[in-house]
Design a protein around this motif. Structure first.
Motif, mmCIF file in Angstrom:
data_model
loop_
_atom_site.group_PDB
_atom_site.id
_atom_site.type_symbol
_atom_site.label_atom_id
_atom_site.label_comp_id
_atom_site.label_asym_id
_atom_site.label_seq_id
_atom_site.Cartn_x
_atom_site.Cartn_y
_atom_site.Cartn_z
ATOM 1 N N UNK A 161 57.825 37.928 46.632
ATOM 2 C CA UNK A 161 58.151 38.386 45.287
ATOM 3 C C UNK A 161 57.042 39.259 44.715
ATOM 4 N N UNK A 162 57.415 40.343 44.107
ATOM 5 C CA UNK A 162 56.441 41.147 43.375
ATOM 6 C C UNK A 162 56.441 40.685 41.914
ATOM 7 N N UNK A 163 55.413 41.096 41.217
ATOM 8 C CA UNK A 163 55.246 40.556 39.860
ATOM 9 C C UNK A 163 56.274 41.125 38.873
ATOM 10 N N UNK A 164 56.460 40.355 37.832
ATOM 11 C CA UNK A 164 57.274 40.789 36.695
ATOM 12 C C UNK A 164 56.386 40.622 35.460
ATOM 13 N N UNK A 165 56.364 41.640 34.607
ATOM 14 C CA UNK A 165 55.517 41.540 33.412
ATOM 15 C C UNK A 165 56.368 41.668 32.157
ATOM 16 N N UNK A 166 55.984 40.918 31.176
ATOM 17 C CA UNK A 166 56.663 40.924 29.889
ATOM 18 C C UNK A 166 55.799 41.752 28.956
ATOM 19 N N UNK A 167 56.290 42.942 28.584
ATOM 20 C CA UNK A 167 55.455 43.873 27.849
ATOM 21 C C UNK A 167 56.008 44.136 26.450
ATOM 22 N N UNK A 168 55.102 44.065 25.478
ATOM 23 C CA UNK A 168 55.465 44.362 24.078
ATOM 24 C C UNK A 168 54.566 45.480 23.596
ATOM 25 N N UNK A 169 54.837 45.955 22.404
ATOM 26 C CA UNK A 169 54.013 47.037 21.874
ATOM 27 C C UNK A 169 52.562 46.572 21.756
ATOM 28 N N UNK A 170 52.409 45.288 21.457
ATOM 29 C CA UNK A 170 51.067 44.749 21.225
ATOM 30 C C UNK A 170 50.224 44.772 22.491
ATOM 31 N N UNK A 171 50.843 44.393 23.591
ATOM 32 C CA UNK A 171 50.006 44.221 24.793
ATOM 33 C C UNK A 171 50.082 45.395 25.751
ATOM 34 N N UNK A 172 50.810 46.430 25.370
ATOM 35 C CA UNK A 172 51.081 47.494 26.357
ATOM 36 C C UNK A 172 49.819 48.225 26.825
#
Lengths: 327, 560
Positions: free
Chosen positions: A299-310
């Motif tokens: 499995x390759x990674x999945x990231x949860x991205x928001x404006x804050x952490x981008x």
């Protein structure tokens, strides 16, 4: 006397021959042919996969690659034809991103019997064969979308769902969607009030979303399971200026997605790593010494991205893939 | 049993192969060492080259920054001139993405190029990459990051910042360099087939890597832990896979790290060598085979030939000589062999002659023994005695004659004991005493211990006959004969002494001289030669005599 002499000469001759044979071992070059069968060509996801493959290939100088992509989106019959072609051409390896794995079972069975190395990307094949699977952990990705919904909207929300048309949807999106539902089911207060399906472009999705938003003004959030629906939903929110009223949770990281994220039309993006999928698939095909166990999905990674952490160091790498060839 | 040639050929072959093998191992070790060193040198050179390039690049950035700072500090500078100044600097430096002046609150006050739209940002000071400067005009380099200043612009940049005071207002000059063009040099660097170099900052974080994206996406890991805290120099990784060279850029503390694949260059060289060595080795192997066979044949040939010749000797052909003169040793051997053959042939002739002689002697002995005259005379005497009625005398004589003949013949054997020999002598003397009517006396003495000793037969009787016919017969008075058998430690001495008329010295000399030759008195010569033939030269017969006094014969025999 002469017998002994002959025997002696025979021994020496044999010795020479053995030396010759030993010297010949390990001389052959490993020229490999890989057939790459993708499900579509114009999505950001598949472009990134191809880039990953191209980067990996550039590290080897004796590999040729044959790329096959159906003209129509999600055309599993065409993929079947490509699989047969690969078998006929006797390629060493097939990298296969299946539209509908159930339809290709017969060919996959044959591929296994012929001893062709098969690397499945993005579609998990639960079978007894020792194929390799490289791709996004769809379950994790679906759950992350669920978590993003909960974080943004709390445990009480009314949602709209956007995905491709059911029948021709590729397996991975179905899996993500299912994982999302499974996660949401824990919270009885979260309600799915509409499901829209579309197999065409972002413009259509945008119109569908606008319609949906008009129909259900009470809607709190929209979850879109692929690039096109994400962009379509984002655009609709932007046009209708509903940034503060409706949250959009989407997938993938095309430039427009990022722009929509920055201007808050989209609230969270679940970003996959298609470049790594492509890169690793070649690495697995050509350099199996660095392998994990066969049959174990990679499995390759999945990231949860928001404006804050981008712009955080570990997220920006995902969101803005670095390409040494771009200006 | 193996033939000498096979052993020689095998020994030579094995020896040469081992030598070649050892030599090749030795060579390959040296070769590998050299190659590793070569790789190290190449890697170091490449890294040095890269670090110089990077140092220059940084020096350029510094120069650009200082150039702008100098312009900004000019007191005559008007606010409306600033955008133009920044715009000019932007156009002059093609790797620059943007140049901005940021006020104390972190908002962008001025920027170039002018077509960009700044984002509505609170402050740039809380952006991750930003480092707070300590004093004016200290230039700081950031780690690479995605630019977050202008709309729709997501480029990877390297930020160069420096505080500056413009007309009492504090600003920060921010120059963003295109990160790609900075690293483009490093994309082209190859060390060997797959080697590359990358840059880390003073905190060992990756700044630039040709495979940046692969590393960013975690598809590959770089050996950053290995580089950590290492001084400049060349290293080989623990698994012997890579050579790693490190060079520090003094102005920023960044390190340029070169990675080359030892195994690649080794394998390449080895496979190249293998292609050639295979043929060399094959040729050598064939040469060695041919040479060891021919050398062993060259060495073994004379011996083989000699063996062939000697095999004829087994078939009793003695007329074969060898003339091998290839080696000194073989020549000597061959000479000795020829000599031996000659000697054997001589000996054979000699043995033949001796056998002849012996046979003759035996015949003579027999003839002498069964002397017809003696036999007639004896038989006549017996007849005469019978006619005269002297039965006792006749029977005594017949008994003695019988005994004499039995011992003489001895069933054809040549050896008898001394006691038998003495019995023979006594029988003879008994007969002669009767015939000569007691004209002489005789005595026999013998040491008891040697009576069983073996001797050849009929060695005493011929001398008794001589003593009677030549010594005593001619005497007027009664003669006497004494036989003594004496134990002389290692030898046995038999003395036969008579008191006859003796032999004159002249005749004695003739007898003495004739003892060993054909001439001379039959009796003494016959016995003497027979003893020497059977027992050796140290034994034999001696004679002493004085006229009117008598003769002493000494017979020397070995103890058995």
């Amino acid at each position: 006397m002469t017998n002994k002499k002959r025997r002696n000469q025979l021994i020496v001759g044999l010795f020479c021959l053995i030396t010759l044979l030993v010297g010949c071992v390990k001389q052959s070059a490993t020229n490999q042919t890989i057939m790459l069968i993708l499900d579509s060509q114009d999505s950001y996801h598949s472009q990134m996969i191809e880039e990953g493959i191209a980067t990996a290939i550039s590290e080897y100088d004796d590999v040729s690659i044959l790329k096959r992509v159906p003209d129509k989106k999600n055309d599993s019959d065409q993929q079947t034809i490509y699989l047969k072609e690969a078998i006929d051409l006797k390629v060493e390896t097939i990298i296969f991103s299946a539209v509908d794995i159930e339809k290709n079972k017969k060919e996959l069975d044959l591929i296994y019997k012929k001893g062709i190395k098969l690397i499945m990307i993005d579609s998990f094949l639960s079978d007894p064969y020792e194929h390799k699977y490289i791709g996004t952990n769809n379950k994790e990705a679906g759950e992350l979308a669920g978590k993003a919904v909960i974080q943004k909207l709390g445990k009480k929300a009314k949602l709209g769902i956007l995905n491709f048309e059911d029948r021709s949807t590729s397996g991975q999106e179905r899996e993500k969607e299912q994982a999302f539902y499974d996660f949401i089911d824990q919270f009885s207060t979260i309600e799915i009030i509409e499901k829209k399906l579309s197999w065409s472009d972002s413009e259509t999705v945008q119109l569908l979303t606008e319609e949906m938003l008009d129909k259900y003004p009470e809607m709190d959030g929209i979850v879109a399971f692929n690039e096109r629906t994400t962009i379509g939903a984002g655009r609709a929110i932007k046009i209708k200026k509903l940034q503060d009223e409706v949250a959009v949770i989407g997938f993938d990281s095309q430039k427009e997605c990022i722009e929509l994220l920055e201007n808050e039309s989209i609230d969270a993006l679940i970003v996959q790593n298609p470049f790594a999928i492509g890169y690793l698939s070649i690495q697995q095909a050509l350099n199996p010494s660095e392998n994990k166990k066969i049959g174990e999905p990679m499995f390759t990674e999945v990231e949860w991205i928001t404006k804050k952490n981008m712009y955080q160091s570990n997220k920006e790498k995902f969101l803005f893939p670095f390409s040494p060839y771009s200006p | 049993m193996r033939s000498l040639q096979v052993i020689l050929a095998l020994a030579l072959g094995i020896l040469s192969v081992i030598t070649i093998l050892l030599f090749s191992i030795f060579l390959s070790v040296i070769f590998e060492e050299t190659l590793i060193n070569q790789t190290k040198i190449t890697t170091r050179q490449s890294v040095t080259q890269s670090s110089i390039t990077l140092t220059n690049e940084i020096a350029n950035m510094n120069a650009t920054a200082y150039g702008i700072l100098d312009e900004l500090k000019k007191t005559a500078l008007q606010d409306d001139q600033i955008p133009e100044l920044l715009g000019t600097s932007f156009r002059l430096n093609r790797n620059v993405v943007s140049i901005s002046l940021v006020d104390e609150k972190g908002k962008i006050s001025y920027y170039a190029p002018s077509q960009y739209t700044p984002k509505k940002i609170e402050t740039i000071y809380d952006q991750r990459w930003f480092q707070k400067e300590k004093r004016n005009e200290q230039i700081t380099f950031s780690s690479p990051h995605v630019q977050n200043l202008f709309e729709k612009n997501y480029q990877w940049v390297l930020s160069v910042t420096s505080p500056v005071t413009i007309q009492a207002e504090r600003y920060i000059l921010l120059i963003d360099y295109n990160f790609n063009s900075l690293g483009s040099y490093f994309n082209k660097v190859t060390i060997g087939k797959r080697g590359y170099s990358f840059i880390v900052d003073e905190k060992n974080r990756l700044i630039y890597h040709p495979q940046q994206r692969i590393i960013q996406t975690n598809a590959k890991e770089e050996k950053l832990d290995f580089v950590k805290d290492k001084a400049d120099g060349v290293y080989v990784t623990q698994d012997q896979n890579n050579t790693i060279a490190i060079a520090t850029i003094p102005s920023t503390g960044w390190k340029v790290v070169g990675v080359s694949y030892l195994k690649d260059s080794l394998q390449e060289a080895v496979s190249e060598i293998r292609k050639n060595t295979l043929w060399i080795f094959l040729t050598l192997a064939i040469l060695i085979t041919l040479m060891s066979i021919s050398v062993s044949r060259y060495i073994a040939r004379p011996i083989t030939n000699m063996v062939k010749v000697m095999r004829d000797v087994n078939d009793n052909k003695f007329d074969v000589y060898t003339h091998e003169n290839r080696f000194t040793e073989i020549q000597q051997l061959s000479g000795s062999y020829n000599h031996l053959i000659d000697h054997v042939k001589e000996l054979m002739v000699q043995v033949k002659e001796e056998q002849e002689e012996l046979r003759k002697s035996e015949m003579t002995v027999l003839q002498a023994q069964i002397n017809p005259h003696f036999l007639y005379n004896t038989l006549e005497s017996i007849l005469w005695m019978s006619e005269r009625g002297n039965n006792q005398g006749a029977s005594q004589m017949v008994a003695a004659l019988g005994k004499l003949l039995r011992i003489s013949l001895n069933k054809g054997g040549n050896y008898i004991s001394i006691s038998q020999e003495l019995a023979h002598a006594q029988s003879y003397l008994t007969i002669q005493q009767i015939r000569y009517k007691n004209q002489f006396q005789y005595s026999i003495e013998a040491d008891e211990s040697i009576l069983t000793n073996t001797t050849i037969k009929i060695i005493i009787q011929p001398f008794l006959e001589n003593a009677l016919y030549h010594g005593i017969e001619r005497m007027v008075d009664e003669g006497s004969i004494a036989i003594r058998v004496l134990d002389k430690k290692e030898r046995i001495l038999i003395e036969i002494e008579d008191d006859g008329i003796g032999i004159s010295p002249e005749i004695l000399q003739v007898i003495e001289e004739g003892k060993d030759s054909e001439k001379g008195g039959i009796g003494i010569r016959n016995v003497h030669q027979r003893i020497q033939m059977y027992f050796g030269k140290e034994y034999g017969v001696g004679i002493e005599s004085e006229l009117d006094k008598g003769t002493i014969i000494s017979i020397w025999l070995p103890k058995s």
